[in-house]
Design a protein around this motif. Structure first.
Motif, PDB file in Angstrom:
ATOM      1  N   THR A1101       0.828  -1.209   0.000  1.00  0.00           N
ATOM      2  CA  THR A1101       0.000   0.000   0.000  1.00  0.00           C
ATOM      3  C   THR A1101       0.860   1.254   0.000  1.00  0.00           C
ATOM      4  N   HIS A1102       1.903   1.266   0.814  1.00  0.00           N
ATOM      5  CA  HIS A1102       2.805   2.432   0.857  1.00  0.00           C
ATOM      6  C   HIS A1102       3.516   2.599  -0.478  1.00  0.00           C
ATOM      7  N   ARG A1103       3.979   1.503  -1.060  1.00  0.00           N
ATOM      8  CA  ARG A1103       4.689   1.593  -2.335  1.00  0.00           C
ATOM      9  C   ARG A1103       3.786   2.164  -3.426  1.00  0.00           C
ATOM     10  N   ASN A1104       2.543   1.688  -3.470  1.00  0.00           N
ATOM     11  CA  ASN A1104       1.607   2.200  -4.473  1.00  0.00           C
ATOM     12  C   ASN A1104       1.327   3.683  -4.264  1.00  0.00           C
ATOM     13  N   LEU A1105       1.188   4.083  -2.990  1.00  0.00           N
ATOM     14  CA  LEU A1105       0.939   5.490  -2.684  1.00  0.00           C
ATOM     15  C   LEU A1105       2.109   6.361  -3.118  1.00  0.00           C
ATOM     16  N   LEU A1106       3.318   5.948  -2.764  1.00  0.00           N
ATOM     17  CA  LEU A1106       4.506   6.731  -3.114  1.00  0.00           C
ATOM     18  C   LEU A1106       4.661   6.818  -4.630  1.00  0.00           C
ATOM     19  N   ASP A1107       4.493   5.688  -5.316  1.00  0.00           N
ATOM     20  CA  ASP A1107       4.648   5.680  -6.769  1.00  0.00           C
ATOM     21  C   ASP A1107       3.658   6.615  -7.443  1.00  0.00           C
ATOM     22  N   ASN A1108       2.439   6.664  -6.921  1.00  0.00           N
ATOM     23  CA  ASN A1108       1.428   7.511  -7.553  1.00  0.00           C
ATOM     24  C   ASN A1108       1.643   8.988  -7.226  1.00  0.00           C
ATOM     25  N   ILE A1109       2.110   9.266  -6.008  1.00  0.00           N
ATOM     26  CA  ILE A1109       2.325  10.666  -5.622  1.00  0.00           C
ATOM     27  C   ILE A1109       3.414  11.305  -6.473  1.00  0.00           C
ATOM     28  N   ILE A1110       4.533  10.604  -6.647  1.00  0.00           N
ATOM     29  CA  ILE A1110       5.646  11.231  -7.372  1.00  0.00           C
ATOM     30  C   ILE A1110       5.342  11.356  -8.866  1.00  0.00           C
ATOM     31  N   LYS A1111       4.285  10.704  -9.334  1.00  0.00           N
ATOM     32  CA  LYS A1111       3.904  10.819 -10.739  1.00  0.00           C
ATOM     33  C   LYS A1111       2.749  11.789 -10.948  1.00  0.00           C
ATOM     34  N   GLN A1112       2.394  12.547  -9.880  1.00  0.00           N
ATOM     35  CA  GLN A1112       1.334  13.536 -10.019  1.00  0.00           C
ATOM     36  C   GLN A1112       1.850  14.761 -10.776  1.00  0.00           C
ATOM     37  N   PRO A1113       0.966  15.426 -11.525  1.00  0.00           N
ATOM     38  CA  PRO A1113       1.384  16.678 -12.189  1.00  0.00           C
ATOM     39  C   PRO A1113       1.645  17.773 -11.154  1.00  0.00           C
ATOM     40  N   MET A1114       2.372  18.821 -11.551  1.00  0.00           N
ATOM     41  CA  MET A1114       2.730  19.877 -10.623  1.00  0.00           C
ATOM     42  C   MET A1114       1.507  20.604 -10.093  1.00  0.00           C
ATOM     43  N   SER A1115       0.429  20.652 -10.844  1.00  0.00           N
ATOM     44  CA  SER A1115      -0.776  21.330 -10.369  1.00  0.00           C
ATOM     45  C   SER A1115      -1.290  20.703  -9.078  1.00  0.00           C
ATOM     46  N   PHE A1116      -1.102  19.420  -8.921  1.00  0.00           N
ATOM     47  CA  PHE A1116      -1.514  18.741  -7.691  1.00  0.00           C
ATOM     48  C   PHE A1116      -0.729  19.271  -6.496  1.00  0.00           C
ATOM     49  N   PHE A1117       0.572  19.412  -6.628  1.00  0.00           N
ATOM     50  CA  PHE A1117       1.404  19.862  -5.516  1.00  0.00           C
ATOM     51  C   PHE A1117       1.184  21.340  -5.208  1.00  0.00           C
ATOM     52  N   ASP A1118       0.809  22.125  -6.219  1.00  0.00           N
ATOM     53  CA  ASP A1118       0.591  23.549  -5.992  1.00  0.00           C
ATOM     54  C   ASP A1118      -0.708  23.820  -5.256  1.00  0.00           C
ATOM     55  N   THR A1119      -1.688  22.958  -5.388  1.00  0.00           N
ATOM     56  CA  THR A1119      -2.993  23.191  -4.764  1.00  0.00           C
ATOM     57  C   THR A1119      -3.249  22.274  -3.581  1.00  0.00           C
ATOM     58  N   THR A1120      -2.310  21.413  -3.242  1.00  0.00           N
ATOM     59  CA  THR A1120      -2.458  20.500  -2.105  1.00  0.00           C
ATOM     60  C   THR A1120      -1.371  20.812  -1.079  1.00  0.00           C
ATOM     61  N   PRO A1121      -1.751  21.184   0.150  1.00  0.00           N
ATOM     62  CA  PRO A1121      -0.726  21.491   1.166  1.00  0.00           C
ATOM     63  C   PRO A1121       0.195  20.301   1.392  1.00  0.00           C
ATOM     64  N   THR A1122       1.449  20.612   1.628  1.00  0.00           N
ATOM     65  CA  THR A1122       2.422  19.552   1.903  1.00  0.00           C
ATOM     66  C   THR A1122       2.011  18.733   3.113  1.00  0.00           C
ATOM     67  N   GLY A1123       1.473  19.421   4.135  1.00  0.00           N
ATOM     68  CA  GLY A1123       1.056  18.712   5.339  1.00  0.00           C
ATOM     69  C   GLY A1123      -0.020  17.686   5.067  1.00  0.00           C
ATOM     70  N   ARG A1124      -0.900  17.997   4.128  1.00  0.00           N
ATOM     71  CA  ARG A1124      -1.981  17.061   3.806  1.00  0.00           C
ATOM     72  C   ARG A1124      -1.422  15.799   3.148  1.00  0.00           C
ATOM     73  N   ILE A1125      -0.433  15.987   2.277  1.00  0.00           N
ATOM     74  CA  ILE A1125       0.184  14.817   1.641  1.00  0.00           C
ATOM     75  C   ILE A1125       0.982  14.020   2.673  1.00  0.00           C
ATOM     76  N   LEU A1126       1.764  14.750   3.484  1.00  0.00           N
ATOM     77  CA  LEU A1126       2.572  14.066   4.497  1.00  0.00           C
ATOM     78  C   LEU A1126       1.702  13.319   5.499  1.00  0.00           C
ATOM     79  N   ASN A1127       0.488  13.809   5.712  1.00  0.00           N
ATOM     80  CA  ASN A1127      -0.415  13.137   6.651  1.00  0.00           C
ATOM     81  C   ASN A1127      -0.702  11.715   6.198  1.00  0.00           C
TER      82      ASN A1127
END
Length: 1584
Positions: A1101-1127
């Protein structure tokens, strides 16, 4: 009692027990049954009366109150009538004695008291009185005995007595009914909160006792998903406004106590050692004792033998006990009472089995009495345990609120030396992790003393049942206790080991998210992914160890108590002359061993929790005891007309370092504009900090009026709307606000921001450029309308023409602050002629003070500095009339006095010492001064022609917001409602494996069959008629006996048969042991399978989550707080790693336990099935009603944590600004309101849980009642079967409650799987590699770039930002891209790297369409040198070559060409030098050169520059520019230009406007045309 009661005894046991009904003597009626209720009311009177007198309400009587008074008056008349009857001599059921008259007088006095208390309670606003309710309830219960006694004894005599009693009893019943309703509560209104007031405030005592007041919330949550507004508010006594001040006052007194002890210690030291201890200078001790604590300081270098810390630290533990100790003791008192009731169950079980065995000879009422006793004990257990837990939970809430608030407040008051000891993350961990551990310890503290009490009582009762055989169990427990403790400690150590790996993983994850754009541009995501997964693999190895260890613990938790039980049974049988164990002995022992099992399992866990809490308490204690800022450092009293006065003062940031400011003498009159100038590291910013009281004053005097506004060098922006950032808590004034916006050149920003002034600003101002942030910070200060303004270089981040506007309209002599006192730190020499006084600083000292003309005439260091500055040149954007005026003034002055030569001054300005100061003290400032969130530079306009103040394109391209609505950049986190989706559960369990899941179920079935068989076997064993023969043989009883099944048998047997029967007993014992051992083995195998498979699932589950997060477009990171992802990678991963397997195991166990219990009870007493069906139906209904509400409350509870910690982190980062504006109280109150909001959902979850527990306890009472009643009324039932049935029935309540809790916990924890699945299923950007379409290894060979009708939009619903771009860039060309903000410059580069995908058109590089190849194949073949140099924690080699593609020789060559070889070779580790997070142990220039070395290593044919030298000094700029010209001479270079002078020698200039190409020609031709757009831009920048 003979004289008092006549001939009657107070209690006649023979009359009570040897009777067909429970009869009590008259003396008992007139004493105990009257004294108990009346005594309760009189004993509680002082406390209750004191409480009533403390209330201030003055209310009128209501109809309910009047009805209560009428009923009490009726009861009084009945008592008086009974006395008159006795005096008149009418015959009654009992003789008239002194006890009768004393009882009547006591009743009358108590009724009068109850009338008084009822009236007073209403007048004082008490809606329902606890003492009065309990009094009437006790009165009714005590009158039950006279009630049935009068019925049984009445034979036509005493008609008046009977009539008066039953009339009196009727009044009592009506009274208790009225008391069960709350009186009018309209006065209970919270005028501040907008939430529903807590229903408990309006509830009656009975409703509060049973938690019925929560039903409305439960109903809403059951009918529809519970909304945030449906949750009721906290009771006033639990709000932070009520709990925090008391805690903080107690802590302050504790600190004062420690300070007094330190003072006493210093007085008792020898004289020579006293001198080594001193208070810091210039401290008013009388004030200090009131406000802050005098901290003893040990003189540096003194060999005192005393630690450098204070001898007596204040004790946080003592403070917590003084604040919450009484309430916690109240909780523990309830718990003690419940434990005493709990151990009565085995005694009652023993009595019941004896009654069943001797039913023919025992009175029938005794059996029913035992049934009632079982039910009453179960009810009392429920009430006492619920009240104990609820009180402890309220205490824990208060402890958490107090500690969180104390940690927050400390962050606002601690001095610089203390602050340096803690990173922001460490302080946040104190508030989250450590506070939570203390809270858990508060909840579990009762186990420490409860377990020993249970041990003592159970062992005593086991001694009564088993005799000395119980000592075997005691010995085993004593032997195993240290072993269990050691295992618990080892378990804790494994968790700590896991935390280290988790911290490392999260540190790298945080770096990945912070530098995700750089990683994507360099195509380095895979390297970081592998690095994180390597740490994750280490972490999972520890998690697997923990899982295997917990398998062992589960085996031991089941095995140890079973071993104790078996050992005790074996010893009992072997030492018993009969070698037989009766059913009474067996099942009472089993019940007692069950209680011991619970205590044995809880105690080690409690000790482990307390050990962790002890460590956390010490950490919190150390933090809270750190030194605070000294209020007396800067006085508020100045001379007449003086705003700021500093006299011979020396300041330092740290006692261990050298003085930062020395011999400062400065006096600033009101209304003056003072400029502070000096080289980097001279102490300019420190001087402002000293004025604010941020530094430690070692000597001298400092004073400043307190009405101050402060603009820090690094702009501090809150996550609020732009308008809220400017208003900053001041009174709203629209006219002043508009004037400030205009003065600070923010009008154009409001036009371009999507929501105008109501646009939300992201974390740390993520969607504002450096210039915008600085102007917002300045606008905040101007709007505050203070008397003194401290401005720390606010103009450095803006263009020259914007700076002129701000100086003219804000700071200067014609600005809005012209009548204010202004202290301006600046590096802009062209502002200096326009200030009143110039303060020149050098190496922490003021070297010159005077007006501009005076300093030039003096020809000191200031004049020489100006000459050197002007001679060095390179002031393209400053070459205006201001500098011309300065040059003219200098040329007119006669330089006759001795001076510092320009060469020496230049040498000093470039000296290694100064450069080190620059890198250590000012690198962060420099970085943020020129910071723009988007790595590519300009986006949308801020002010006309302002090319350095840009918005992030991916963040702020959005439709215009309407009216005054706030434009939300970052949407509130989506919270699921309803049940967890089946698809998520299916996907998760498919990872576990369906075969494994089936194996888990089968093992659980086998375990519960073995568990039920052990008790059924025990029942058969103890009821075997052949074994009972041994008892009769031993006792010599040779008469015929009829067994419980009605079969006649003869007990006369020979000795051979006796031996066979004894062997049979050992046979039963052996099978029982085998079944018990089988249970332990099966549960171990089952737990092993559950944990190992779920650990594997967590890994996937962690591997799938990490793999999908790093393949997100930059728009995702610009509109999603870092804390929310780190949570997702912290809390949710933690749940899936450890909590979910444990909860799932418990949940499965409970399901099968309950099924086994129902089967066994129904098997032993088939009539129980008639009760089991409605019990199951009620259980399902309660569970269905509770679970949705609880699940949603937990979701809200988790979501409400983010605002608390976000606000805390924000406050820590801006603490100096908060203190400067004296907004500490406002921010503290804001934090309290967020904590209150967080606690609301905690309180809601707690109260709904208690509602559920009370209802399930009621079902448990029904099960116990049914099982015991069936045992009493059923004929031909054996005591063993009754014991089996009751033993299981006593377990039902606990299992039912745990079943609902675990179901809710399971759903709550599965929400973490759901949250991870949300991010795992998000659509990703294009593939990294497209097989079959990979470019050749040498691509691009030429660097030929062609844009063909390129159209770009940021999201499908938005307009185009590039509208058909077509151009051809030849190989090797140097292209400059310019345009006003919003023209699309950065969008063009984003499209080149496919950060943005083309809506139409295409980009060809060397004839290859970049849309056809993978992202990594594209990005790895292009090179970008970003403006903000980003380094990651790890070695220097890792930062240069993460994939290790190059040799050391290549790396050293790149470092040499980047002018870093000398620096790196001078490091001890060389290429293996460890870089800190963000590369903060390197200077800004060094980091930029490292990025240049990266680019040199890649050596691609296409290079993109994003004004890469904007944040470095001139020397580094020259190095970078020369390297680019030589190393990339044959490459295609595209530069996004902010400073036009850097691209004037380029081949062609691409001018963009509104997403279209308006000009594309050489710079010479464009500058030759005055009508060209490029000429206009150059003119704005003062180039032409």
């Amino acid at each position: 009692m003979t004289g008092f009661c006549g001939e009657s005894l107070i209690l006649d046991v023979d009359l009570l027990l040897n009777n067909t009904w429970p009869e009590f003597p008259p003396c008992f009626h007139h004493t105990v049954l009257v004294w108990v209720p009346c005594g309760w009311l009189w004993l509680t009177l002082p406390v209750f009366l004191g409480h009533l007198m403390s209330l201030t309400e003055r209310l009128h009587l209501t109809k309910i109150t009047i009805a209560k008074l009428v009923l009490i008056a009726g009861m009084t008349i009945c008592v008086i009538g009974d006395v008159i009857r006795a005096i008149s001599g009418e015959t009654g059921l009992h003789d008239i004695t002194t006890s009768f008259y004393s009882a009547a007088m006591l009743k009358l006095a108590t009724y009068i008291l109850s009338i008084t208390l009822t009236v007073l309670s209403r007048r004082r606003g008490v809606s329902s009185s606890c003492p009065l309710y309990i009094f009437w309830l006790l009165h009714i219960l005590c009158d039950v005995i006279p009630f049935y006694s009068l019925i049984l004894q009445w034979q036509g005599r005493g008609t008046v007595e009977v009539s008066l009693f039953y009339l009196h009893y009727g009044f009592l019943l009506l009274q208790i009914v009225l008391c069960s309703f709350a009186d009018n509560t309209d006065h209970v209104v919270d005028k501040v909160s907008t939430r529903i007031p807590c229903p408990a405030l309006r509830a009656s005592f009975l409703n509060r006792l049973l938690f019925s007041w929560t039903f409305s919330t439960m109903w809403k949550g059951w009918k529809r998903p519970l909304q945030n507004d449906d949750v009721y508010d906290l009771p006033p006594l639990l709000k932070s406004e009520a709990t925090v001040p008391h805690f903080l006052d107690t802590w302050q007194r504790e600190r004062q106590r420690a300070a007094r002890l330190d003072s006493a210690l210093s007085r008792h030291l020898p004289r020579e050692r006293q001198n080594l201890l001193e208070f810091s200078e210039d401290v008013d001790l009388s004030q200090r004792r009131k406000k802050t604590l005098p901290d003893l300081i040990v003189k540096e270098g003194a060999n005192t033998g005393i630690p450098e810390k204070r001898a007596h630290r204040p004790s946080l533990l003592r403070t917590l006990f003084r604040t919450h100790g009484c309430k916690l003791m109240k909780s523990h008192l309830f718990r003690i009472s419940s434990e005493l009731f709990l151990v009565l169950n085995p005694y009652l079980l023993k009595r019941l089995m004896y009654y069943v065995e001797n039913k023919e000879s025992e009175p029938a009422w005794q059996g029913y009495g035992i049934v009632i006793a079982f039910v009453c004990i179960s009810a009392m257990l429920s009430l006492l345990q619920t009240r104990s837990f609820f009180t402890a939970e309220n205490v824990a809430l208060g402890v958490r609120t107090g500690l969180m608030s104390a940690v927050y407040k400390k962050a606002l008051t601690m001095n610089n030396e203390s602050r340096k000891k803690y990173t922001t993350g460490e302080i946040v961990n104190l508030m989250s992790v450590d506070v939570q551990r203390v809270e858990q310890a508060v909840m579990q503290m009762w186990i420490v003393w409860s377990a020993p009490i249970i041990f003592i009582i159970c062992f005593y009762q086991l001694y009564q049942v088993l005799g000395l055989a119980f000592l075997t169990g005691v010995v085993i427990m004593l032997v195993l206790a240290p072993f269990q403790y050691k295992l618990s400690m080892y378990h804790r150590d494994l968790f700590n080991h896991q935390l280290k790996h988790k911290d490392a993983r999260l540190k790298n994850m945080g770096e990945l998210l912070n530098g995700i754009k750089v990683l994507k541009l360099y195509a380095w995501e895979g390297s970081f992914r592998d690095k994180i997964m390597a740490i994750r693999d280490k972490e999972m190895k520890v998690v697997m160890k923990i899982a295997l260890f917990e398998v062992l613990l589960v085996f031991l938790w089941i095995g140890f108590p079973t071993l104790i039980t078996i050992a005790s049974f074996v010893t009992y049988i072997m030492t018993s002359p009969t070698a037989f164990m009766s059913s009474e002995t067996a099942f009472v022992s089993v019940a007692l061993f069950n209680y011991l099992r619970g205590a044995m399992n809880m105690l080690p866990m409690c000790i482990s929790t307390l050990a962790q809490a002890s460590l956390s308490t010490k950490r919190l204690n150390k933090y809270l005891a750190e030194e605070d800022l000294e209020p007396s450092t800067v006085s508020a009293i100045t001379a007449e007309g003086i705003a700021i006065s500093i006299d011979r003062a020396t300041f330092t940031w740290n006692l261990d370092s050298e003085f930062t400011l020395k011999n400062i003498n400065l006096s600033v009159p009101f209304g003056q504009l003072v400029a502070i100038v000096g080289s980097v590291g001279a102490g300019k910013s420190s001087l402002l900090s000293a004025m604010l009281g941020e530094m430690r004053k070692l000597k001298g005097h400092a004073a400043m009026k307190k009405n101050v506004a402060y603009v820090p060098q690094e702009a501090w922006i809150q996550n609020l709307s732009l308008k809220a950032n400017i208003v900053f808590g001041s009174e709203p004034d629209e006219k002043r606000y508009l004037d400030v916006i205009k003065a600070c050149a923010l009008e154009s920003d409001l036009e371009t921001l999507p929501g105008g002034a109501n646009t939300e600003i992201g974390e740390k101002g993520i969607n504002l450029s450096g210039g915008q942030k600085q102007r917002v910070s300045l606008a905040r200060a101007v709007y505050s309308n203070k008397d003194i303004y401290l401005l720390d270089d606010p103009l450095s981040a803006v263009d020259s023409h914007v700076g002129k506007h701000i100086f003219r309209h804000v700071i200067g002599r014609q600005g809005v602050l012209k009548e204010k006192t202004r202290v301006l730190v600046t590096h802009g020499v062209h502002w200096l002629p326009m200030v009143d006084v110039i303060v020149v600083m050098d190496q922490g000292e003021i070297t010159e003070v005077g007006s501009y003309e005076d300093l030039l005439d003096h020809d000191g260091p200031f004049a020489q500095f100006l000459k050197t500055y002007l001679q060095e040149g390179n002031h393209d954007n400053l070459e205006d009339e201001d500098l011309q005026e300065i040059r003219s003034t200098l040329s007119k002055n006669t330089l006759s006095s001795p001076s510092l030569s320009p060469s020496k001054l230049s040498d000093y300005l470039h000296s290694p010492q100064l450069l080190r100061q620059l890198s250590s003290e000012s690198e962060t400032t420099l970085r943020h001064r020129h910071h723009k969130e988007n790595i590519f530079g300009s986006m949308w306009s801020v002010a006309s022609g302002n090319m350095d103040c840009d918005l992030n394109p991916e963040v702020y391209v959005a439709e215009e917001a309407t009216g005054g609505e706030e434009y939300k950049l970052i949407e509130d986190e989506y919270t699921e409602s309803g049940n967890v989706k089946y698809s998520i559960l299916k996907s998760y369990f498919s990872v576990i494996g369906w075969v494994s899941a089936a194996g888990i179920i089968v093992l659980y079935v086998m375990y519960n069959i073995a568990w039920a068989m052990s008790n059924v076997w025990l029942s058969h064993w103890t009821e075997d008629p052949r074994l009972k023969t041994i008892v009769h043989l031993q006792t010599g009883n040779y008469t015929n006996k009829i067994n419980t099944t009605g079969t006649l048998f003869n007990v006369t047997v020979d000795s051979a048969d006796k031996d066979k029967l004894q062997s049979l007993s050992y046979y039963y014992l052996g099978v029982y042991c085998a079944i018990a051992f089988t249970q332990a083995v099966i549960v171990m195998l089952n737990t092993l399978l559950v944990y190992t498979r779920m650990v594997d699932a967590a890994k996937v589950t962690h591997r799938n989550l990490l793999d999908n997060i790093i393949k997100q477009p930059m728009s995702f990171f610009d509109t999603t707080p870092t804390g929310r992802i780190l949570n997702r990678f912290t809390k949710d991963v933690d749940v899936v790693d450890g909590h979910l397997p444990r909860v799932l195991r418990f949940w499965l166990e409970l399901i099968f336990y309950l099924i086994s219990i129902l089967v066994v009870i129904s098997y032993s007493t088939p009539m129980f099935l008639a009760v089991a069906v409605p019990v199951i139906v009620c259980f399902i209904f309660i569970q269905r009603m509770y679970t949705p509400t609880s699940r949603q409350l937990r979701r809200y509870f988790s979501a409400s944590k983010s605002p608390v910690f976000s606000h805390f982190t924000e406050t820590i980062n801006g603490a100096s600004s908060v203190r400067a504006y004296r907004a500490q109280d406002r921010f503290f109150n804001s934090s309290l309101s967020r904590v209150n909001e967080h606690n609301i959902f905690y309180y809601g979850a707690v109260t709904t849980h208690r509602w559920m527990k009370m209802r399930l306890d009621g079902l448990g009472c029904l099960v116990v009642f049914s099982a015991t009643l069936l045992g009493v009324v059923s004929h031909h039932i054996s005591p063993g079967v009754v014991g089996l049935s009751i033993t299981y029935a006593l377990l039902v309540t606990g299992y039912l409650i745990m079943m609902v809790i675990m179901t809710t916990e399971l759903e709550t924890h599965v929400v973490s799987v759901e949250r991870m699945a949300q991010y795992t299923s998000l659509p990703t950007e294009a593939p990294w590699v497209v097989q079959g379409k990979r470019p050749s290894p040498g691509w691009p060979e030429k660097g030929h770039i062609k844009f063909d009708n390129l159209k770009i939009r940021y999201r499908p619903e938005l307009d185009l930002v590039l509208k058909g771009i077509s151009c051809d860039i030849k190989p090797g060309e140097k292209i400059g891209v310019v345009g006003r903000t919003g023209a699309g410059k950065s969008s063009l580069t984003l499209a080149l790297f496919r950060i943005l995908e083309a809506a139409e058109g295409r980009i060809l590089i060397d004839g290859l369409d970049i849309a056809d190849i993978g992202l990594h194949d594209l990005r790895s073949r292009l090179t970008i040198l970003p403006q903000d140099p980003m380094l990651f924690s790890g070695t220097l080699r890792l930062n240069l070559d993460p994939f290790e593609k190059h040799s050391d020789e290549d790396l050293w060559l790149a470092l040499e060409r980047a002018h870093l070889k000398g620096f790196v070779s001078g490091l001890n580790e060389g290429l293996l030098h460890e870089c800190e997070e963000g590369g903060h142990n390197l200077s800004v220039g060094q980091r930029q050169l490292v990025c240049l070395a990266r680019s040199l290593l890649r050596r691609t044919k296409v290079l993109i520059l994003d004004e890469a030298t904007a944040a470095v000094d001139m020397e580094t700029d020259d190095l970078i520019q020369s390297t680019i010209r030589t190393a990339f001479s044959d490459c295609t270079v595209i530069t996004i230009a902010h400073r036009l002078n850097t691209i004037l020698d380029y081949d062609r200039i691409l001018v963009l406007s509104a997403g279209e190409i308006v000009e594309f020609a050489s710079p010479t031709s464009l500058l030759a045309d005055p009508d060209s757009n490029f000429y206009s831009l150059a003119k704005d920048a003062n180039i032409v």
